[in-house]
Write a protein that holds these residues in place. Structure first.
Motif, PDB file in Angstrom:
ATOM      1  N   UNK A  44      64.911  39.586  99.473  1.00 39.25           N
ATOM      2  CA  UNK A  44      65.635  40.690 100.119  1.00 39.25           C
ATOM      3  C   UNK A  44      66.811  40.137 100.925  1.00 39.25           C
ATOM      4  N   UNK A  45      67.991  40.760 100.748  1.00 37.81           N
ATOM      5  CA  UNK A  45      69.161  40.394 101.518  1.00 37.81           C
ATOM      6  C   UNK A  45      69.904  39.154 101.066  1.00 37.81           C
ATOM      7  N   UNK A  46      69.461  38.508  99.992  1.00 41.48           N
ATOM      8  CA  UNK A  46      70.089  37.263  99.529  1.00 41.48           C
ATOM      9  C   UNK A  46      70.984  37.516  98.309  1.00 41.48           C
ATOM     10  N   UNK A  47      71.873  36.572  98.067  1.00 36.69           N
ATOM     11  CA  UNK A  47      72.729  36.585  96.882  1.00 36.69           C
ATOM     12  C   UNK A  47      72.778  35.164  96.350  1.00 36.69           C
ATOM     13  N   UNK A  48      73.027  35.035  95.075  1.00 36.41           N
ATOM     14  CA  UNK A  48      73.219  33.681  94.583  1.00 36.41           C
ATOM     15  C   UNK A  48      74.704  33.398  94.461  1.00 36.41           C
ATOM     16  N   UNK A  49      75.030  32.124  94.374  1.00 39.87           N
ATOM     17  CA  UNK A  49      76.416  31.691  94.407  1.00 39.87           C
ATOM     18  C   UNK A  49      77.160  32.085  93.130  1.00 39.87           C
ATOM     19  N   UNK A  50      78.433  32.478  93.271  1.00 39.64           N
ATOM     20  CA  UNK A  50      79.243  32.743  92.078  1.00 39.64           C
ATOM     21  C   UNK A  50      79.292  31.497  91.196  1.00 39.64           C
ATOM     22  N   UNK A  51      79.172  31.733  89.888  1.00 38.87           N
ATOM     23  CA  UNK A  51      79.180  30.632  88.935  1.00 38.87           C
ATOM     24  C   UNK A  51      79.667  31.109  87.585  1.00 38.87           C
ATOM     25  N   UNK A  52      79.947  30.159  86.717  1.00 35.04           N
ATOM     26  CA  UNK A  52      80.353  30.443  85.333  1.00 35.04           C
ATOM     27  C   UNK A  52      79.448  29.649  84.402  1.00 35.04           C
ATOM     28  N   UNK A  53      79.068  30.285  83.305  1.00 24.76           N
ATOM     29  CA  UNK A  53      78.345  29.611  82.221  1.00 24.76           C
ATOM     30  C   UNK A  53      79.227  29.623  80.992  1.00 24.76           C
ATOM     31  N   UNK A  54      79.181  28.552  80.223  1.00 25.37           N
ATOM     32  CA  UNK A  54      79.891  28.562  78.947  1.00 25.37           C
ATOM     33  C   UNK A  54      79.187  29.461  77.937  1.00 25.37           C
ATOM     34  N   UNK A  55      77.925  29.763  78.198  1.00 21.66           N
ATOM     35  CA  UNK A  55      77.127  30.650  77.342  1.00 21.66           C
ATOM     36  C   UNK A  55      77.213  32.076  77.848  1.00 21.66           C
ATOM     37  N   UNK A  56      76.806  33.026  77.015  1.00 25.85           N
ATOM     38  CA  UNK A  56      76.639  34.395  77.509  1.00 25.85           C
ATOM     39  C   UNK A  56      75.291  34.475  78.223  1.00 25.85           C
ATOM     40  N   UNK A  57      75.157  35.448  79.105  1.00 29.06           N
ATOM     41  CA  UNK A  57      73.909  35.629  79.836  1.00 29.06           C
ATOM     42  C   UNK A  57      73.581  37.114  79.880  1.00 29.06           C
ATOM     43  N   UNK A  58      72.324  37.429  79.619  1.00 28.98           N
ATOM     44  CA  UNK A  58      71.848  38.797  79.702  1.00 28.98           C
ATOM     45  C   UNK A  58      70.797  38.865  80.793  1.00 28.98           C
ATOM     46  N   UNK A  59      70.958  39.817  81.702  1.00 28.09           N
ATOM     47  CA  UNK A  59      69.987  40.046  82.769  1.00 28.09           C
ATOM     48  C   UNK A  59      69.186  41.293  82.428  1.00 28.09           C
ATOM     49  N   UNK A  60      67.873  41.192  82.582  1.00 30.12           N
ATOM     50  CA  UNK A  60      67.012  42.367  82.456  1.00 30.12           C
ATOM     51  C   UNK A  60      66.237  42.477  83.765  1.00 30.12           C
ATOM     52  N   UNK A  61      66.410  43.587  84.471  1.00 26.44           N
ATOM     53  CA  UNK A  61      65.827  43.764  85.794  1.00 26.44           C
ATOM     54  C   UNK A  61      64.394  44.276  85.662  1.00 26.44           C
ATOM     55  N   UNK A  62      63.467  43.534  86.242  1.00 29.52           N
ATOM     56  CA  UNK A  62      62.049  43.911  86.216  1.00 29.52           C
ATOM     57  C   UNK A  62      61.677  44.779  87.418  1.00 29.52           C
ATOM     58  N   UNK A  63      62.169  44.415  88.607  1.00 27.51           N
ATOM     59  CA  UNK A  63      61.877  45.215  89.806  1.00 27.51           C
ATOM     60  C   UNK A  63      62.908  44.913  90.878  1.00 27.51           C
ATOM     61  N   UNK A  64      63.025  45.845  91.825  1.00 26.55           N
ATOM     62  CA  UNK A  64      63.981  45.697  92.909  1.00 26.55           C
ATOM     63  C   UNK A  64      65.313  46.322  92.545  1.00 26.55           C
ATOM     64  N   UNK A  65      66.290  46.094  93.404  1.00 29.89           N
ATOM     65  CA  UNK A  65      67.629  46.614  93.152  1.00 29.89           C
ATOM     66  C   UNK A  65      68.665  45.657  93.723  1.00 29.89           C
ATOM     67  N   UNK A  66      69.855  45.734  93.167  1.00 32.33           N
ATOM     68  CA  UNK A  66      70.908  44.834  93.595  1.00 32.33           C
ATOM     69  C   UNK A  66      72.239  45.243  93.015  1.00 32.33           C
ATOM     70  N   UNK A  67      73.182  44.329  93.091  1.00 36.14           N
ATOM     71  CA  UNK A  67      74.524  44.533  92.556  1.00 36.14           C
ATOM     72  C   UNK A  67      74.909  43.279  91.797  1.00 36.14           C
ATOM     73  N   UNK A  68      75.486  43.469  90.606  1.00 40.16           N
ATOM     74  CA  UNK A  68      76.016  42.342  89.850  1.00 40.16           C
ATOM     75  C   UNK A  68      77.531  42.379  89.941  1.00 40.16           C
ATOM     76  N   UNK A  69      78.113  41.207  90.121  1.00 42.83           N
ATOM     77  CA  UNK A  69      79.561  41.041  90.213  1.00 42.83           C
ATOM     78  C   UNK A  69      79.995  40.170  89.040  1.00 42.83           C
ATOM     79  N   UNK A  70      80.926  40.685  88.231  1.00 44.39           N
ATOM     80  CA  UNK A  70      81.411  39.962  87.053  1.00 44.39           C
ATOM     81  C   UNK A  70      82.925  40.071  87.026  1.00 44.39           C
ATOM     82  N   UNK A  71      83.598  38.947  87.198  1.00 44.40           N
ATOM     83  CA  UNK A  71      85.066  38.898  87.143  1.00 44.40           C
ATOM     84  C   UNK A  71      85.722  40.017  87.954  1.00 44.40           C
ATOM     85  N   UNK A  72      85.274  40.206  89.176  1.00 44.40           N
ATOM     86  CA  UNK A  72      85.892  41.172  90.078  1.00 44.40           C
ATOM     87  C   UNK A  72      85.388  42.604  89.952  1.00 44.40           C
TER      88      UNK A  72
END
Length: 121
Positions: A44-72
């Motif tokens: 709760x209340x945390x964020x992870x650091x902005x980063x880039x992967x050379x691969x694509x990434x798919x997120x599937x949310x199991x529980x909780x809520x948040x915000x995703x930031x992608x290229x602004x």
């Protein structure tokens, strides 16, 4: 056949500060797949650091809520949402809910540490 329990995968803190368990990775599990799957959580209340992967990434949310930031851009996330992140996009997720944000990260081709760049590194 490969069968694993979540708790058979050791938990670690990734370079972007996400708590992860790699539950499927071809280098660790001896399976011939071109993707990896990690189980992740953000307290709760945390964020992870902005980063880039050379691969694509798919997120599937199991529980909780948040915000995703992608290229602004940003989008809210909630249980049962899926979000695809293109290769090389600057991305991060923040937990805006009242509980841990728990999700799966599917990386294709599979995650390699040398192909991830943490913003500011």
């Amino acid at each position: 056949m490969l069968k694993k329990s979540l708790h058979q995968a050791p938990q670690f803190l990734a370079g972007d500060h996400t708590h992860l368990r790699e539950i499927l990775h071809p280098n660790n599990d001896g399976v011939a797949v071109n993707y990896s799957i990690a189980h992740a959580f953000l307290p709760k209340g945390k964020a992870y650091l902005p980063h880039r992967l050379q691969s694509s990434e798919t997120y599937y949310i199991l529980s909780g809520s948040g915000t995703i930031h992608i290229d602004g851009e940003q989008q809210p996330l909630a249980a049962n949402d899926l979000c695809w992140v293109p290769p090389n996009a600057l991305q991060h997720v923040e937990n805006t809910g009242e509980t841990s944000l728990v999700f799966l990260c599917i990386v294709e081709p599979y995650w390699r540490p040398e192909e991830e760049t943490i913003a500011g590194d």
